[in-house]
Design a protein around this motif. Structure first.
Motif, PDB file in Angstrom:
ATOM      1  N   LYS A  65      -5.096   1.061  13.578  1.00 18.75           N
ATOM      2  CA  LYS A  65      -3.887   1.704  14.102  1.00 18.75           C
ATOM      3  C   LYS A  65      -2.816   0.640  14.355  1.00 18.75           C
ATOM      4  CE  LYS A  65      -6.555   5.412  16.235  1.00 18.75           C
ATOM      5  NZ  LYS A  65      -7.797   5.035  15.540  1.00 18.75           N
ATOM      6  N   PRO A  66      -1.526   1.004  14.298  1.00 15.45           N
ATOM      7  CA  PRO A  66      -0.974   2.345  14.190  1.00 15.45           C
ATOM      8  C   PRO A  66      -0.607   2.754  12.765  1.00 15.45           C
ATOM      9  CG  PRO A  66       0.783   0.836  14.733  1.00 15.45           C
ATOM     10  CD  PRO A  66      -0.466   0.005  14.544  1.00 15.45           C
ATOM     11  N   TYR A  67      -1.196   2.112  11.764  1.00 18.26           N
ATOM     12  CA  TYR A  67      -0.823   2.397  10.388  1.00 18.26           C
ATOM     13  C   TYR A  67      -1.173   3.830   9.998  1.00 18.26           C
ATOM     14  CZ  TYR A  67      -0.368  -2.652   9.991  1.00 18.26           C
ATOM     15  OH  TYR A  67       0.001  -3.956  10.179  1.00 18.26           O
ATOM     16  N   TYR A  68      -0.317   4.386   9.135  1.00 23.46           N
ATOM     17  CA  TYR A  68      -0.554   5.734   8.595  1.00 23.46           C
ATOM     18  C   TYR A  68      -0.399   5.632   7.083  1.00 23.46           C
ATOM     19  CZ  TYR A  68       0.091  10.688   7.528  1.00 23.46           C
ATOM     20  OH  TYR A  68      -0.024  11.961   6.989  1.00 23.46           O
ATOM     21  N   ARG A  69      -1.532   5.547   6.382  1.00 20.91           N
ATOM     22  CA  ARG A  69      -1.537   5.355   4.931  1.00 20.91           C
ATOM     23  C   ARG A  69      -2.532   6.338   4.301  1.00 20.91           C
ATOM     24  NH1 ARG A  69      -1.963  -1.240   5.654  1.00 20.91           N
ATOM     25  NH2 ARG A  69       0.199  -1.567   6.301  1.00 20.91           N
ATOM     26  N   SER A 183       1.482   5.365   1.077  1.00 19.04           N
ATOM     27  CA  SER A 183       0.445   4.400   0.696  1.00 19.04           C
ATOM     28  C   SER A 183       0.571   3.111   1.505  1.00 19.04           C
ATOM     29  CB  SER A 183       0.535   4.081  -0.799  1.00 19.04           C
ATOM     30  OG  SER A 183       0.373   5.251  -1.579  1.00 19.04           O
ATOM     31  N   LYS A 184       1.825   2.652   1.667  1.00 23.85           N
ATOM     32  CA  LYS A 184       2.071   1.454   2.481  1.00 23.85           C
ATOM     33  C   LYS A 184       3.562   1.383   2.801  1.00 23.85           C
ATOM     34  CE  LYS A 184       0.777  -3.394   2.908  1.00 23.85           C
ATOM     35  NZ  LYS A 184       0.174  -4.581   2.240  1.00 23.85           N
ATOM     36  N   GLU A 185       3.876   0.957   4.000  1.00 20.51           N
ATOM     37  CA  GLU A 185       5.240   1.030   4.521  1.00 20.51           C
ATOM     38  C   GLU A 185       6.289   0.246   3.729  1.00 20.51           C
ATOM     39  OE1 GLU A 185       2.612  -0.309   6.357  1.00 20.51           O
ATOM     40  OE2 GLU A 185       1.994   1.699   6.968  1.00 20.51           O
TER      41      GLU A 185
END
Length: 203
Positions: A65-69, A183-185
């Motif tokens: 966290k806090p990634y959303y992928r 997929s990635k920021e």
């Protein structure tokens, strides 16, 4: 043989060369196992082994966290359905995505350079450049490969939309860019390239 047919054949030959080059460099990664972050991001995460939890996987943050992928996590679920928890299958998918990125890079080079030689050279350098080694060999870094795949696809389709005056292609390009963002920021930066193309690409 017509000039057009000769051109198509040379493009196919270049793409075959790039495929052989890419697989030749990264094919040995298929014997690798799961290492470092792969263990808790893939192996120890029950969400990537349970298809019934696919919807929750797409709506929840990453293990880190806090990634959303969610696109990246969904790709691991697909891998598991195809290969079980055998790392060779996961690595083969990474190599395949990198190969697709190399080919997209080449196709973009053809459009921007308007010549085959520099497009092949640029794509060849991209195929073997060590900057890609971590993303291709490290399964937990697949998000970089996926993000780049959708960004390059978005740029290619956007260019087609501008040159052909196709609103459908422009909208589809936006969808591809959004998938890259999921997929990635860093895919967000592609919006700068797309905006520049509006002014740089001739009508």
């Amino acid at each position: 043989m017509s000039i057009e047919a000769s051109g198509v054949r040379s493009v196919r030959a270049a793409m075959l060369f790039l495929a052989v080059l890419t697989i030749g460099v990264y094919g040995n990664s298929l014997i690798n196992g799961f290492v470092w972050d792969d263990e808790f991001i893939i192996v120890s995460d029950p969400a990537v082994r349970d298809l019934s939890r696919a919807a929750a996987l797409m709506l929840s943050p990453d293990v880190v966290k806090p990634y959303y992928r969610p696109i990246n996590r969904a790709s691991y679920l697909l891998d598991y359905r195809l290969f079980g928890m055998r790392p060779a299958g996961f690595h083969a998918v990474n190599v395949l995505i990198h190969l697709l990125n190399v080919l997209l890079f080449y196709l973009l080079g053809l459009r921007f350079f308007r010549a085959r030689a520099p497009a092949v050279l640029a794509a060849s350098l991209f195929a073997v450049h060590p900057v890609n080694a971590e993303a291709v060999n490290f399964l937990s870094a697949r998000n970089t490969l996926l993000s780049l795949f959708f960004v390059l696809s978005s740029i290619l389709v956007f260019h087609q939309g501008l040159t052909k005056g196709s609103l459908v292609r422009l909208v589809f390009s936006g969808l591809l860019w959004f998938l890259g963002l999921l997929s990635k920021e860093p895919a967000a930066l592609a919006i700068v390239v797309l905006a520049a193309m509006v002014f740089a690409v001739p009508d």
